[in-house]
Design a protein around this motif. Structure first.
Motif, PDB file in Angstrom:
ATOM      1  N   PHE A  36       0.771  -1.181  -0.091  1.00 34.70           N
ATOM      2  CA  PHE A  36      -0.119   0.168   0.021  1.00 34.70           C
ATOM      3  C   PHE A  36       0.826   1.393   0.001  1.00 34.70           C
ATOM      4  O   PHE A  36       0.328   2.381  -0.274  1.00 34.70           O
ATOM      5  CB  PHE A  36      -1.056  -0.139   1.168  1.00 34.70           C
ATOM      6  CG  PHE A  36      -2.385  -0.731   0.931  1.00 34.70           C
ATOM      7  CD1 PHE A  36      -2.427  -1.530   0.138  1.00 34.70           C
ATOM      8  CD2 PHE A  36      -3.573  -0.464   1.789  1.00 34.70           C
ATOM      9  CE1 PHE A  36      -3.622  -2.070  -0.224  1.00 34.70           C
ATOM     10  CE2 PHE A  36      -4.580  -0.846   1.591  1.00 34.70           C
ATOM     11  CZ  PHE A  36      -4.753  -1.994   0.628  1.00 34.70           C
ATOM     12  N   ASN A  37       2.173   1.152   0.547  1.00 40.81           N
ATOM     13  CA  ASN A  37       2.914   2.354   0.473  1.00 40.81           C
ATOM     14  C   ASN A  37       3.374   2.725  -0.981  1.00 40.81           C
ATOM     15  O   ASN A  37       3.799   3.821  -1.266  1.00 40.81           O
ATOM     16  CB  ASN A  37       4.375   1.946   1.039  1.00 40.81           C
ATOM     17  CG  ASN A  37       4.236   1.752   2.618  1.00 40.81           C
ATOM     18  OD1 ASN A  37       4.037   2.961   3.219  1.00 40.81           O
ATOM     19  ND2 ASN A  37       4.189   0.761   3.158  1.00 40.81           N
ATOM     20  N   ARG A  38       3.089   2.118  -1.918  1.00 44.03           N
ATOM     21  CA  ARG A  38       3.360   2.171  -3.506  1.00 44.03           C
ATOM     22  C   ARG A  38       2.213   3.284  -3.884  1.00 44.03           C
ATOM     23  O   ARG A  38       2.594   4.118  -4.806  1.00 44.03           O
ATOM     24  CB  ARG A  38       3.059   1.113  -4.382  1.00 44.03           C
ATOM     25  CG  ARG A  38       4.413   0.048  -4.495  1.00 44.03           C
ATOM     26  CD  ARG A  38       4.210  -0.928  -5.263  1.00 44.03           C
ATOM     27  NE  ARG A  38       5.442  -1.763  -5.689  1.00 44.03           N
ATOM     28  CZ  ARG A  38       5.243  -3.060  -5.043  1.00 44.03           C
ATOM     29  NH1 ARG A  38       4.412  -3.656  -4.725  1.00 44.03           N
ATOM     30  NH2 ARG A  38       6.578  -3.442  -5.513  1.00 44.03           N
ATOM     31  N   VAL A  39       1.231   3.493  -3.282  1.00 46.09           N
ATOM     32  CA  VAL A  39       0.214   4.193  -3.639  1.00 46.09           C
ATOM     33  C   VAL A  39       0.155   5.746  -3.146  1.00 46.09           C
ATOM     34  O   VAL A  39       0.193   5.791  -1.975  1.00 46.09           O
ATOM     35  CB  VAL A  39      -1.275   3.817  -3.251  1.00 46.09           C
ATOM     36  CG1 VAL A  39      -2.517   4.587  -3.897  1.00 46.09           C
ATOM     37  CG2 VAL A  39      -1.346   2.129  -4.019  1.00 46.09           C
ATOM     38  N   THR A  40       0.186   6.675  -3.887  1.00 45.59           N
ATOM     39  CA  THR A  40       0.521   7.964  -3.588  1.00 45.59           C
ATOM     40  C   THR A  40      -0.624   8.837  -4.138  1.00 45.59           C
ATOM     41  O   THR A  40      -1.842   8.299  -4.505  1.00 45.59           O
ATOM     42  CB  THR A  40       1.629   8.662  -4.237  1.00 45.59           C
ATOM     43  OG1 THR A  40       1.297   8.772  -5.820  1.00 45.59           O
ATOM     44  CG2 THR A  40       2.907   7.606  -3.925  1.00 45.59           C
ATOM     45  N   ALA A  41      -0.835  10.023  -3.498  1.00 45.68           N
ATOM     46  CA  ALA A  41      -2.118  11.033  -3.889  1.00 45.68           C
ATOM     47  C   ALA A  41      -1.996  10.823  -5.796  1.00 45.68           C
ATOM     48  O   ALA A  41      -3.063  10.980  -6.268  1.00 45.68           O
ATOM     49  CB  ALA A  41      -1.532  12.366  -3.478  1.00 45.68           C
ATOM     50  N   GLY A  42      -0.555  10.975  -6.316  1.00 43.90           N
ATOM     51  CA  GLY A  42      -0.729  11.044  -7.792  1.00 43.90           C
ATOM     52  C   GLY A  42      -1.239   9.693  -8.284  1.00 43.90           C
ATOM     53  O   GLY A  42      -2.037   9.883  -9.410  1.00 43.90           O
ATOM     54  N   HIS A  43      -1.571   8.438  -7.711  1.00 43.33           N
ATOM     55  CA  HIS A  43      -2.111   7.346  -8.028  1.00 43.33           C
ATOM     56  C   HIS A  43      -3.653   7.481  -7.987  1.00 43.33           C
ATOM     57  O   HIS A  43      -4.356   7.119  -8.819  1.00 43.33           O
ATOM     58  CB  HIS A  43      -1.722   6.062  -7.242  1.00 43.33           C
ATOM     59  CG  HIS A  43      -0.462   5.371  -7.603  1.00 43.33           C
ATOM     60  ND1 HIS A  43       0.807   6.021  -6.789  1.00 43.33           N
ATOM     61  CD2 HIS A  43      -0.041   4.708  -8.267  1.00 43.33           C
ATOM     62  CE1 HIS A  43       1.755   5.500  -7.491  1.00 43.33           C
ATOM     63  NE2 HIS A  43       1.489   4.510  -8.489  1.00 43.33           N
ATOM     64  N   ALA A  44      -4.025   8.318  -7.060  1.00 39.69           N
ATOM     65  CA  ALA A  44      -5.406   8.477  -6.632  1.00 39.69           C
ATOM     66  C   ALA A  44      -5.809   9.454  -7.769  1.00 39.69           C
ATOM     67  O   ALA A  44      -7.080   9.284  -8.268  1.00 39.69           O
ATOM     68  CB  ALA A  44      -5.855   9.062  -5.403  1.00 39.69           C
ATOM     69  N   ARG A  45      -5.237  10.450  -8.018  1.00 42.78           N
ATOM     70  CA  ARG A  45      -5.562  11.352  -9.301  1.00 42.78           C
ATOM     71  C   ARG A  45      -5.608  10.759 -10.575  1.00 42.78           C
ATOM     72  O   ARG A  45      -6.712  10.881 -11.378  1.00 42.78           O
ATOM     73  CB  ARG A  45      -4.471  12.680  -9.154  1.00 42.78           C
ATOM     74  CG  ARG A  45      -4.598  13.497  -8.005  1.00 42.78           C
ATOM     75  CD  ARG A  45      -3.861  14.832  -8.400  1.00 42.78           C
ATOM     76  NE  ARG A  45      -2.138  14.523  -8.469  1.00 42.78           N
ATOM     77  CZ  ARG A  45      -1.554  14.446  -7.381  1.00 42.78           C
ATOM     78  NH1 ARG A  45      -1.915  14.852  -6.531  1.00 42.78           N
ATOM     79  NH2 ARG A  45      -0.256  14.418  -7.867  1.00 42.78           N
ATOM     80  N   ARG A  46      -4.533   9.846 -10.834  1.00 39.86           N
ATOM     81  CA  ARG A  46      -4.579   9.043 -12.052  1.00 39.86           C
ATOM     82  C   ARG A  46      -6.084   8.066 -12.309  1.00 39.86           C
ATOM     83  O   ARG A  46      -6.713   8.048 -13.324  1.00 39.86           O
ATOM     84  CB  ARG A  46      -3.368   8.371 -12.458  1.00 39.86           C
ATOM     85  CG  ARG A  46      -2.165   9.252 -12.498  1.00 39.86           C
ATOM     86  CD  ARG A  46      -1.040   8.403 -13.157  1.00 39.86           C
ATOM     87  NE  ARG A  46      -0.523   7.714 -12.019  1.00 39.86           N
ATOM     88  CZ  ARG A  46       0.149   8.053 -11.438  1.00 39.86           C
ATOM     89  NH1 ARG A  46       0.908   9.358 -11.313  1.00 39.86           N
ATOM     90  NH2 ARG A  46       1.080   7.211 -10.466  1.00 39.86           N
ATOM     91  N   ALA A  47      -6.307   7.581 -11.044  1.00 43.44           N
ATOM     92  CA  ALA A  47      -7.609   6.746 -10.887  1.00 43.44           C
ATOM     93  C   ALA A  47      -8.664   7.561 -11.225  1.00 43.44           C
ATOM     94  O   ALA A  47      -9.667   7.117 -12.011  1.00 43.44           O
ATOM     95  CB  ALA A  47      -7.540   6.005  -9.729  1.00 43.44           C
ATOM     96  N   ALA A  48      -8.699   8.867 -10.508  1.00 45.11           N
ATOM     97  CA  ALA A  48     -10.071   9.574 -10.886  1.00 45.11           C
ATOM     98  C   ALA A  48      -9.967  10.144 -12.132  1.00 45.11           C
ATOM     99  O   ALA A  48     -11.227  10.284 -12.885  1.00 45.11           O
ATOM    100  CB  ALA A  48      -9.844  10.850  -9.895  1.00 45.11           C
ATOM    101  N   ALA A  49      -9.113  10.121 -13.064  1.00 45.85           N
ATOM    102  CA  ALA A  49      -9.081  10.611 -14.156  1.00 45.85           C
ATOM    103  C   ALA A  49      -9.552   9.495 -15.278  1.00 45.85           C
ATOM    104  O   ALA A  49     -10.005   9.737 -16.229  1.00 45.85           O
ATOM    105  CB  ALA A  49      -7.616  11.088 -14.771  1.00 45.85           C
TER     106      ALA A  49
END
Length: 310
Positions: A36-49
């Motif tokens: 889970f440490n791999r997942v950053t705020a950037g991953h969440a933004r890319r997922a939302a896109a």
């Protein structure tokens, strides 16, 4: 003993070498969040896109209170207040829920404290030093928290043009690569990979069976590929392991490799039929995935309803 469908037998010596090669021990702090440490705020933004239509697809099974060959310890649900003894208004109605969820009947998340191999949890922590009757002091589900990242559906029956994979059918590394090509996806760093075998559809049409003895799932030879891609979460409509196990003496080798070696939590017993239909209609097999386990200090996992948004 493994069947032909469940892939080649892997000796214990070969499995132990594979376990050692996939370990990510010492890589992250806090260690009990693992991949889970791999997942950053950037991953969440890319997922939302990835969200286009706004279609929301829950993936959990209904709360399962009916005993069966795949649910020997049914979940509990009963009323504790029928609203008939209260004054003043308003009346209230209350109920009680309980479950021994680490089985085949409840959709749940496995935290890193759930699996030990050769007496060791993820990061080389000795299980007996960190887990007792009071719960887990390392690898608790409360350390994980919620996850928002890109989900990737590997819909193997859709690729093969069948309704479901028969119990005992192994999904191997070559199947993962073929599914990526057919579905137009590439599993990437920080992704959550969901394997659809069609388990839920088969159960509805054919009835329940002892899925602890026979179920479709990953062969251990798929794990090096998933590790190389840097996944954060693995799950499916079974429990990710093909059964019978291809590794004599290790009943859940994918659990051992994913959780104890790689630090990758698992999602077990999902219902991916609605997601299969939605992704096929949208021709889109990646989506935003939201996983929010209960905050249970000392818990080895949690019932959960992961939600995909397309």
């Amino acid at each position: 003993m493994a069947s032909d469908l469940s892939g080649p037998v892997v000796s214990r010596q070969e499995f132990d070498a594979l376990f050692a090669s996939l370990r990510t021990w010492g890589r992250w702090r806090p260690a009990d969040r693992g991949a889970f440490n791999r997942v950053t705020a950037g991953h969440a933004r890319r997922a939302a896109a990835l969200v286009r239509s706004g279609t929301v697809v829950p993936t959990a099974l209904p709360w399962n209170t009916r005993p069966g060959p795949d649910n020997p310890k049914p979940a509990l649900h009963h009323m504790t207040d029928l609203g008939d003894v209260e004054s003043p208004e308003p009346a209230t109605h209350k109920d009680f829920l309980a479950t021994d969820y680490h089985g085949k009947g409840v959709s749940h998340l496995d935290a890193l404290s759930h699996v030990a191999y050769r007496g060791e949890l993820y990061d080389g922590r000795r299980a007996r030093d960190h887990i007792d009757a009071g719960g887990a002091r390392f690898g608790s589900v409360s350390a994980l928290g919620p996850l928002v990242t890109t989900g990737v559906l590997l819909d193997i029956p859709a690729v093969l043009g069948v309704d479901w994979l028969e119990p005992g059918r192994a999904v191997r590394a070559a199947d993962v690569l073929a599914a990526e090509r057919a579905l137009g996806v590439t599993v990437g760093e920080g992704d959550a990979v969901l394997l659809r075998s069609g388990h839920a559809r088969r159960r509805r049409e054919r009835g329940a069976w002892d899925s602890g003895a026979s179920s479709a799932g990953f062969h251990v030879d798929a794990l090096p590929l998933l590790a190389e891609r840097g996944i954060a979460l693995l799950g499916g409509d079974g429990d990710s392991d093909v059964r019978p196990s291809p590794v004599p003496g290790v009943h859940s080798p994918v659990h051992a490799l994913a959780v104890a070696a790689m630090g990758v939590p698992l999602l077990d017993n999902l219902d991916l039929e609605a997601l299969s239909a939605a992704t096929a209609e949208a021709a889109q097999y990646t989506f935003m995935l939201v996983v929010a386990p209960l905050d249970i200090p000392g818990g080895t996992g949690s019932p959960v309803n992961p939600v995909a948004v397309l």
